[in-house]
Scaffold this motif. Structure first.
Motif, PDB file in Angstrom:
ATOM      1  N   ALA B 185     -44.067 -43.953  -5.875  1.00 12.93           N
ATOM      2  CA  ALA B 185     -43.172 -43.469  -5.765  1.00 12.93           C
ATOM      3  C   ALA B 185     -41.970 -44.544  -5.977  1.00 12.93           C
ATOM      4  N   THR B 186     -40.943 -44.533  -6.801  1.00 13.51           N
ATOM      5  CA  THR B 186     -39.920 -45.612  -6.818  1.00 13.51           C
ATOM      6  C   THR B 186     -38.850 -45.444  -5.660  1.00 13.51           C
ATOM      7  N   SER B 187     -39.035 -44.498  -4.629  1.00 12.66           N
ATOM      8  CA  SER B 187     -38.038 -44.026  -3.411  1.00 12.66           C
ATOM      9  C   SER B 187     -38.700 -45.018  -2.758  1.00 12.66           C
ATOM     10  N   ALA B 188     -38.009 -45.626  -1.659  1.00 11.11           N
ATOM     11  CA  ALA B 188     -38.538 -46.574  -0.477  1.00 11.11           C
ATOM     12  C   ALA B 188     -39.577 -45.632   0.036  1.00 11.11           C
ATOM     13  N   ILE B 189     -39.563 -44.518   0.338  1.00 15.95           N
ATOM     14  CA  ILE B 189     -40.420 -43.756   1.207  1.00 15.95           C
ATOM     15  C   ILE B 189     -40.672 -42.379   0.597  1.00 15.95           C
ATOM     16  N   ALA B 190     -41.605 -41.657   1.014  1.00 11.18           N
ATOM     17  CA  ALA B 190     -41.624 -40.096   0.722  1.00 11.18           C
ATOM     18  C   ALA B 190     -40.601 -39.224   1.501  1.00 11.18           C
ATOM     19  N   ARG B 191     -39.971 -38.306   0.921  1.00 12.49           N
ATOM     20  CA  ARG B 191     -39.058 -37.667   1.648  1.00 12.49           C
ATOM     21  C   ARG B 191     -39.506 -36.968   2.930  1.00 12.49           C
ATOM     22  N   GLY B 192     -40.840 -36.522   2.648  1.00 10.12           N
ATOM     23  CA  GLY B 192     -41.383 -35.855   3.868  1.00 10.12           C
ATOM     24  C   GLY B 192     -41.605 -36.976   5.069  1.00 10.12           C
ATOM     25  N   ASP B 193     -41.801 -38.151   4.879  1.00 11.64           N
ATOM     26  CA  ASP B 193     -41.896 -39.115   6.148  1.00 11.64           C
ATOM     27  C   ASP B 193     -40.497 -39.326   6.612  1.00 11.64           C
ATOM     28  N   MET B 194     -39.421 -39.155   5.826  1.00 14.89           N
ATOM     29  CA  MET B 194     -38.095 -39.087   6.483  1.00 14.89           C
ATOM     30  C   MET B 194     -37.792 -38.040   7.142  1.00 14.89           C
ATOM     31  N   SER B 195     -38.236 -36.776   6.883  1.00 15.20           N
ATOM     32  CA  SER B 195     -37.988 -35.690   7.465  1.00 15.20           C
ATOM     33  C   SER B 195     -38.931 -35.881   9.123  1.00 15.20           C
ATOM     34  N   LEU B 196     -40.122 -36.514   8.805  1.00 13.25           N
ATOM     35  CA  LEU B 196     -40.892 -36.594  10.082  1.00 13.25           C
ATOM     36  C   LEU B 196     -40.213 -37.253  11.100  1.00 13.25           C
ATOM     37  N   HIS B 197     -39.341 -38.303  10.679  1.00 13.68           N
ATOM     38  CA  HIS B 197     -38.872 -39.397  11.612  1.00 13.68           C
ATOM     39  C   HIS B 197     -37.687 -38.416  12.236  1.00 13.68           C
ATOM     40  N   ASP B 198     -36.936 -37.879  11.543  1.00 13.85           N
ATOM     41  CA  ASP B 198     -35.979 -36.994  11.998  1.00 13.85           C
ATOM     42  C   ASP B 198     -36.374 -36.171  13.148  1.00 13.85           C
ATOM     43  N   ILE B 199     -37.381 -35.450  12.838  1.00  9.34           N
ATOM     44  CA  ILE B 199     -37.936 -34.277  13.699  1.00  9.34           C
ATOM     45  C   ILE B 199     -38.495 -35.080  15.041  1.00  9.34           C
ATOM     46  N   ALA B 200     -38.901 -36.169  14.928  1.00 11.25           N
ATOM     47  CA  ALA B 200     -39.559 -37.054  16.044  1.00 11.25           C
ATOM     48  C   ALA B 200     -38.291 -37.776  16.729  1.00 11.25           C
ATOM     49  N   GLY B 201     -37.209 -37.762  15.968  1.00  9.57           N
ATOM     50  CA  GLY B 201     -36.119 -38.572  16.731  1.00  9.57           C
ATOM     51  C   GLY B 201     -36.321 -40.103  16.661  1.00  9.57           C
ATOM     52  N   LYS B 202     -37.002 -40.436  15.534  1.00  6.39           N
ATOM     53  CA  LYS B 202     -37.399 -41.896  15.504  1.00  6.39           C
ATOM     54  C   LYS B 202     -36.537 -42.580  14.519  1.00  6.39           C
ATOM     55  N   PRO B 203     -36.048 -43.846  14.856  1.00  9.35           N
ATOM     56  CA  PRO B 203     -35.250 -44.550  13.841  1.00  9.35           C
ATOM     57  C   PRO B 203     -36.053 -45.067  12.599  1.00  9.35           C
ATOM     58  N   ILE B 204     -35.598 -45.073  11.516  1.00  7.30           N
ATOM     59  CA  ILE B 204     -36.193 -45.432  10.340  1.00  7.30           C
ATOM     60  C   ILE B 204     -35.709 -46.979   9.933  1.00  7.30           C
ATOM     61  N   PRO B 205     -36.781 -47.650   9.252  1.00  5.16           N
ATOM     62  CA  PRO B 205     -36.404 -49.027   9.053  1.00  5.16           C
ATOM     63  C   PRO B 205     -35.219 -49.276   8.256  1.00  5.16           C
TER      64      PRO B 205
END
Lengths: 342, 342
Positions: B185-205
């Protein structure tokens, strides 16, 4: 004009840049046809304030001409291989005349069958790809170009130079004078920038290079002894590898490592191949070309709507200014060129 | 087998994965031809331990089938446009059957004229591109594929979704069972990974997203409200824009923004086009195909020499293991699939 500007630069018209380049290149021994093709590329760079692909390259061109490795007058041999394929053998001369001579047939084929490829073989290559891309978009086709270089760049997870700086350029024809166009090296940074950091003793950002053990480093010296990296981590590394394959083995020409071995320390321009693909939107896009052109323009408008700039805008602004007011060449560069004695 | 593994996974053979997928897809209403094409793609993903493109996608496929937007049985219409161009109109069904039906003609054209394009129009698309690329490399051609998606990704310097996650995949045929192949993917990360960070309350790089003001953010929530970013800064953004243009307006089909508007909140798979290019090294490479193949193998060997891995190696290792020992599907996913009731 500021005192600083008066003291440090020489003002030239765009036509004078071209004439200067032709005089020096023919003086160094390049045939007039080749000299004019190279001068067109250097003039385009200078005009667009892409200094690193402008007159700055002229002393390096003279060095390549004088290296004895390059043909100074080979006529490109154009082969009409198939309805979708043109081959141009540059005969160990510069790539630019081969491109100019073969481009009309590439465009003709793309217009007729939708997609076509121009393979340039056995060419010395130093120039930016965007002048070629812009030339093609002016004929109404989209275009994609790529070429290897010398093996200064390590693949992701590696520690030694293997890939080239491997530029990729793409263009899309637009109404008005300027296409959508980008042209970027797949290395994280230009090799020259790395050297400048070394000379200045400045640290480099993480991601530019690795030391000879393959470890990330912020020392320009350590990275020059180790290897440069691609942009974008393993994705950039994969893209660079694709360029090695498509503009190397696919087209029967050298990889960056083979090109560096061919140079054998002569410090001439890299000698290898180049691949240019052309696409006809009017045929590939089906029944309604205008709707497709509008769709692309809507995409570009949406960039502007959110304050994002399209690639090459700075270059187009510089071009407009240069064509009106001329360019200003650093006096130290101008003097260096005059000192070549041609 | 660990207790954890016994408790949490269900063991299936690769053939059982395929049969399960066909049963569920036909049960949900997809025609057998389409179901088998989709099942082949899901099975390949599961087999290669690409969980995100394996059975995990089956519930989403059912949702797309049930959305009423998709044709469940359209026969792809293949058009032989020119010596270098094939068009497959998927008729608002999944892309995969259209690819399978048109691929032989694409390969035939590439073999004959050197480079050829397959345009797939009006297709629902959810699958990885590497199965298609691998299919083509098995026929001895190099291949490049790209497609838009939905407009979740901001261009460099922007602050709102405009570009898709826009995958790019490339393959090069090699001796032995496995080609050189990447698919990213030419996105930095998969959209699903972004959502998982949100649900876990984890900061993203940094570099994954911007907030709704276009400012860099390490909050997944802020980035989901703002936009994702491409990999590789302005270069990745340019590449993603190229994919929008080449797999959109160039081929007479929707951009990611138009695809998202078409979906209109139905959460079906994106509906747009796909572009696949095929290249015949034996024709493009000139007189000595074996020397060119050897040149590519020397490049790959040089990766190994410095401890760098080629893309997809993990996938090929998983494949070998899965074909021998079957796969282990998370029980929670298996139960979710069974609960669909087909």
């Amino acid at each position: 004009m500021s005192v600083f500007g008066d003291a440090e630069t020489v003002s030239l018209s765009v036509g004078e840049v071209f004439d200067l380049a032709v005089r020096v290149l023919t003086g160094a021994g390049l045939s007039l046809d080749h000299a004019q093709a190279v001068a067109r590329a250097l003039t385009a760079g200078e005009r667009d304030e892409c200094a690193s692909h402008g007159l700055y390259r002229l002393p390096g061109c003279v060095m390549t001409i004088k290296s004895g490795k390059m043909s100074v007058d080979a006529e490109p041999v154009i082969e009409d291989v198939s309805p979708a394929l043109v081959r141009a053998d540059a005969g160990y001369a510069y790539s630019l005349l081969a491109f100019e001579r073969a481009a009309p047939l590439l465009v003709e084929k793309a217009k007729k069958v939708g997609v076509a490829a121009l393979v340039i073989n056995n060419c010395f290559h130093f120039s930016a790809l965007w002048p070629e891309i812009e030339h093609l978009t002016q004929q109404g086709v989209a275009a994609l170009a790529m070429t290897p270089s010398h093996s200064w760049v390590a693949p992701a997870g590696g520690k030694r130079g293997l890939l080239g700086t491997n530029p990729l350029a793409f263009g899309w024809p637009r109404p008005g004078p300027n296409p959508y166009v980008f042209d970027f090296a797949t290395s994280a940074i230009a090799r020259g920038d790395m050297s400048l950091h070394d000379i200045a003793g400045k640290p480099i950002p993480e991601g530019w290079g690795v030391d000879s053990e393959g470890q990330p480093t912020t020392s320009a010296r350590a990275a020059l002894d180790g290897a440069m990296l691609t942009f974008g981590g393993h994705k950039g590394s994969a893209l660079s590898t694709m360029i090695e394959l498509m503009a190397g083995p696919l087209i029967g020409d050298l990889t960056s490592r083979e090109s560096m071995a061919f140079d054998d320390g002569a410090k001439a321009a890299p000698m290898h191949g180049e691949l240019i693909l052309a696409f006809n939107p009017d045929l590939m896009g089906g029944a309604n070309p205008q709707a497709n052109a509008d769709r692309a323009e809507a995409l570009f408008a949406a960039f502007a709507d959110q304050g994002a700039r399209l690639p090459s805008q700075r270059r187009f602004e510089a071009r407009e200014c240069s064509l009106k007011h001329g360019v200003r060449v650093p006096k130290v560069l101008f003097d260096q060129i005059e000192a070549l004695g041609y």
